[in-house]
Write a protein that holds these residues in place. Structure first.
Motif, PDB file in Angstrom:
ATOM      1  N   GLU A 153      11.916  -2.568   0.197  1.00  0.00           N
ATOM      2  CA  GLU A 153      11.040  -2.932  -0.920  1.00  0.00           C
ATOM      3  C   GLU A 153       9.746  -3.545  -0.394  1.00  0.00           C
ATOM      4  OE1 GLU A 153      13.187  -5.435  -3.593  1.00  0.00           O
ATOM      5  OE2 GLU A 153      14.481  -3.813  -4.317  1.00  0.00           O
ATOM      6  N   GLY A 154       9.845  -4.320   0.682  1.00  0.00           N
ATOM      7  CA  GLY A 154       8.648  -4.884   1.291  1.00  0.00           C
ATOM      8  C   GLY A 154       7.723  -3.806   1.804  1.00  0.00           C
ATOM      9  N   VAL A 155       8.299  -2.775   2.416  1.00  0.00           N
ATOM     10  CA  VAL A 155       7.499  -1.655   2.925  1.00  0.00           C
ATOM     11  C   VAL A 155       6.779  -0.950   1.776  1.00  0.00           C
ATOM     12  CG1 VAL A 155       7.629   0.606   4.033  1.00  0.00           C
ATOM     13  CG2 VAL A 155       8.929  -1.301   4.968  1.00  0.00           C
ATOM     14  N   MET A 156       7.470  -0.773   0.659  1.00  0.00           N
ATOM     15  CA  MET A 156       6.850  -0.101  -0.482  1.00  0.00           C
ATOM     16  C   MET A 156       5.714  -0.936  -1.082  1.00  0.00           C
ATOM     17  SD  MET A 156       8.369   2.791  -0.737  1.00  0.00           S
ATOM     18  CE  MET A 156       8.125   3.388  -2.408  1.00  0.00           C
ATOM     19  N   ALA A 157       5.880  -2.262  -1.075  1.00  0.00           N
ATOM     20  CA  ALA A 157       4.806  -3.131  -1.572  1.00  0.00           C
ATOM     21  C   ALA A 157       3.592  -3.060  -0.656  1.00  0.00           C
ATOM     22  CB  ALA A 157       5.311  -4.569  -1.685  1.00  0.00           C
ATOM     23  N   ILE A 158       3.840  -3.034   0.653  1.00  0.00           N
ATOM     24  CA  ILE A 158       2.731  -2.882   1.603  1.00  0.00           C
ATOM     25  C   ILE A 158       2.035  -1.543   1.388  1.00  0.00           C
ATOM     26  CG2 ILE A 158       2.174  -2.603   4.053  1.00  0.00           C
ATOM     27  CD1 ILE A 158       4.448  -4.604   4.653  1.00  0.00           C
ATOM     28  N   ALA A 159       2.817  -0.490   1.133  1.00  0.00           N
ATOM     29  CA  ALA A 159       2.240   0.833   0.887  1.00  0.00           C
ATOM     30  C   ALA A 159       1.314   0.815  -0.321  1.00  0.00           C
ATOM     31  CB  ALA A 159       3.353   1.856   0.682  1.00  0.00           C
ATOM     32  N   LEU A 160       1.701   0.073  -1.364  1.00  0.00           N
ATOM     33  CA  LEU A 160       0.844  -0.046  -2.547  1.00  0.00           C
ATOM     34  C   LEU A 160      -0.491  -0.685  -2.168  1.00  0.00           C
ATOM     35  CD1 LEU A 160       0.505   0.068  -5.684  1.00  0.00           C
ATOM     36  CD2 LEU A 160       1.415  -2.263  -5.729  1.00  0.00           C
ATOM     37  N   HIS A 203      14.842   9.588  -2.102  1.00  0.00           N
ATOM     38  CA  HIS A 203      13.624   9.247  -1.361  1.00  0.00           C
ATOM     39  C   HIS A 203      13.041   7.933  -1.863  1.00  0.00           C
ATOM     40  CE1 HIS A 203      13.643  13.340   0.234  1.00  0.00           C
ATOM     41  NE2 HIS A 203      13.874  13.744  -1.006  1.00  0.00           N
ATOM     42  N   ALA A 204      12.398   7.194  -0.957  1.00  0.00           N
ATOM     43  CA  ALA A 204      11.650   5.992  -1.308  1.00  0.00           C
ATOM     44  C   ALA A 204      10.172   6.330  -1.141  1.00  0.00           C
ATOM     45  CB  ALA A 204      12.046   4.823  -0.414  1.00  0.00           C
ATOM     46  N   GLU A 205       9.441   6.445  -2.251  1.00  0.00           N
ATOM     47  CA  GLU A 205       8.086   6.973  -2.149  1.00  0.00           C
ATOM     48  C   GLU A 205       7.221   6.588  -3.341  1.00  0.00           C
ATOM     49  OE1 GLU A 205       8.873  11.131  -1.771  1.00  0.00           O
ATOM     50  OE2 GLU A 205       9.782  11.293  -3.744  1.00  0.00           O
ATOM     51  N   LEU A 206       5.916   6.649  -3.092  1.00  0.00           N
ATOM     52  CA  LEU A 206       4.916   6.495  -4.141  1.00  0.00           C
ATOM     53  C   LEU A 206       4.432   7.886  -4.521  1.00  0.00           C
ATOM     54  CD1 LEU A 206       2.659   3.633  -2.677  1.00  0.00           C
ATOM     55  CD2 LEU A 206       4.651   3.385  -4.164  1.00  0.00           C
ATOM     56  N   GLN A 207       4.389   8.171  -5.807  1.00  0.00           N
ATOM     57  CA  GLN A 207       3.887   9.450  -6.306  1.00  0.00           C
ATOM     58  C   GLN A 207       2.504   9.236  -6.900  1.00  0.00           C
ATOM     59  OE1 GLN A 207       6.331  11.165  -9.378  1.00  0.00           O
ATOM     60  NE2 GLN A 207       4.921  12.852  -9.787  1.00  0.00           N
TER      61      GLN A 207
END
Length: 343
Positions: A153-160, A203-207
């Motif tokens: 979840e931290g990685v996804m927040a950084i990606a945002l 998958h864990a991803e931003l669309q």
């Protein structure tokens, strides 16, 4: 495990490790949420000062334990999300510098995919697109550890935050996908990302719209690459076998791995690929099996996906074929493995 440190002049990250400085805000965040960081660090026999050292690295398992204990200490189920929200493009160091030399958002993200191993040797950044949509995905090649959910979840927040640096401060994705079970309060996640959030996915991803890949890079700074940066890139180059393993993992994660595609991704013929793998003491099927086993363990442990859906995600024709393969890898069925780790 004991954390490692290295000379500040050497930025080569050991396999299975992450940079400790990414976790620097942990203490401040624990205090802000009403917890006691000293008890967390004492429990892990971890020095808080280590997280201030830009040259220090942590084994992924220890980083996961830190996040899991921090979430428990604060009673905050989205601790990883909050920690990741404090990071962004500036955490990527050399990678950020390289991304800033790219004219478009797509070029910048392609650079992130190519050099992600410099700052994280435990996972992959992937970029894919169809006709209308693009997907920025992060795959963890090691997921069988405590705290995986918080870490990812931290990685996804950084990606945002990275996407907002490349586009604009108010950027939001079309949707966000997480390869773990739903939290107690999924609305928190939807508010954080400003988009629908889906859980229990492969998958864990931003669309986001694929057209954005052609948009100008808002973080662009067309300075030339320095000698030090070139030296770091050369030092951090992956050996051929690790590159092959990461390539197989990325294709398996996409559900699209076969020998011709694998060889093509490595830029060589199938014949040359098999010869090189044999010289390294492994076969294509060894690497494929390992990648499938790693991905399957993550999906079995972290999600409630039906086994038939996991089998399909790994390109098996049916659940029984997947069950036979998993029993060969682990000695037990997927159902038994899930029950033992999720009970």
């Amino acid at each position: 495990m004991t954390p490692n440190t290295s000379e500040k002049s050497c930025s080569v990250l050991p396999a299975g490790h992450v940079q400790a400085i990414h976790f620097q805000p942990v203490s401040q965040l624990i205090r802000k949420l009403g917890g006691n960081p000293e008890s967390v660090f004492r429990m892990l026999n971890l020095s808080e000062a280590l997280l201030q050292d830009s040259a220090a690295v942590l084994p992924l398992s220890l980083a996961g334990e830190l996040l899991a204990h921090s979430a428990r200490e604060t009673g905050c189920e989205h601790f990883g999300l909050l920690l990741g929200s404090l990071g962004g493009l500036d955490q990527l160091g050399l990678i950020a510098n390289l991304m800033a030399k790219q004219p478009t958002i797509g070029d910048a993200l392609a650079t992130l995919v190519q050099f992600h191993h410099i700052t994280n040797r435990t996972g992959l950044a992937l970029l894919r697109q169809d006709k209308e949509d693009a997907y920025l995905e992060f795959c963890s090649m090691e997921s069988n550890f405590r705290g995986f959910r918080h870490f990812h979840e931290g990685v996804m927040a950084i990606a945002l935050n990275i996407m907002r640096s490349l586009s604009h401060a108010g950027w939001t994705p079309t949707a966000v996908y997480f390869s773990h079970r739903p939290p107690k309060n999924p609305q928190t996640y939807a508010r954080f990302f400003g988009a629908p959030c889906y859980f229990n996915t492969a998958h864990a991803e931003l669309q986001f719209p694929a057209a954005l890949l052609l948009a100008p890079n808002a973080a662009m700074n067309a300075s030339s690459i320095t000698f030090l940066e070139m030296n770091t890139l050369e030092m951090s180059a992956l050996d051929w076998l690790e590159r092959a393993r990461r390539t197989a993992y990325s294709l398996v994660a996409r559900g699209d791995c076969n020998q011709p595609r694998f060889a093509s991704a490595l830029g060589i013929s199938v014949r040359t690929m098999n010869r090189r793998l044999e010289q390294s003491g492994v076969s294509y099927f060894d690497i494929l099996d390992n990648a499938r086993y790693v991905v399957s363990r993550k999906l079995i442990r972290e999600t409630d996906m039906p086994l038939k859906d996991i089998a399909a995600a790994l390109s098996y024709t049916d659940a029984s074929s997947f069950t036979r393969a998993f029993r060969r890898w682990s000695g037990v069925t997927p159902e038994q493995w899930r029950k033992a780790r999720c009970s």
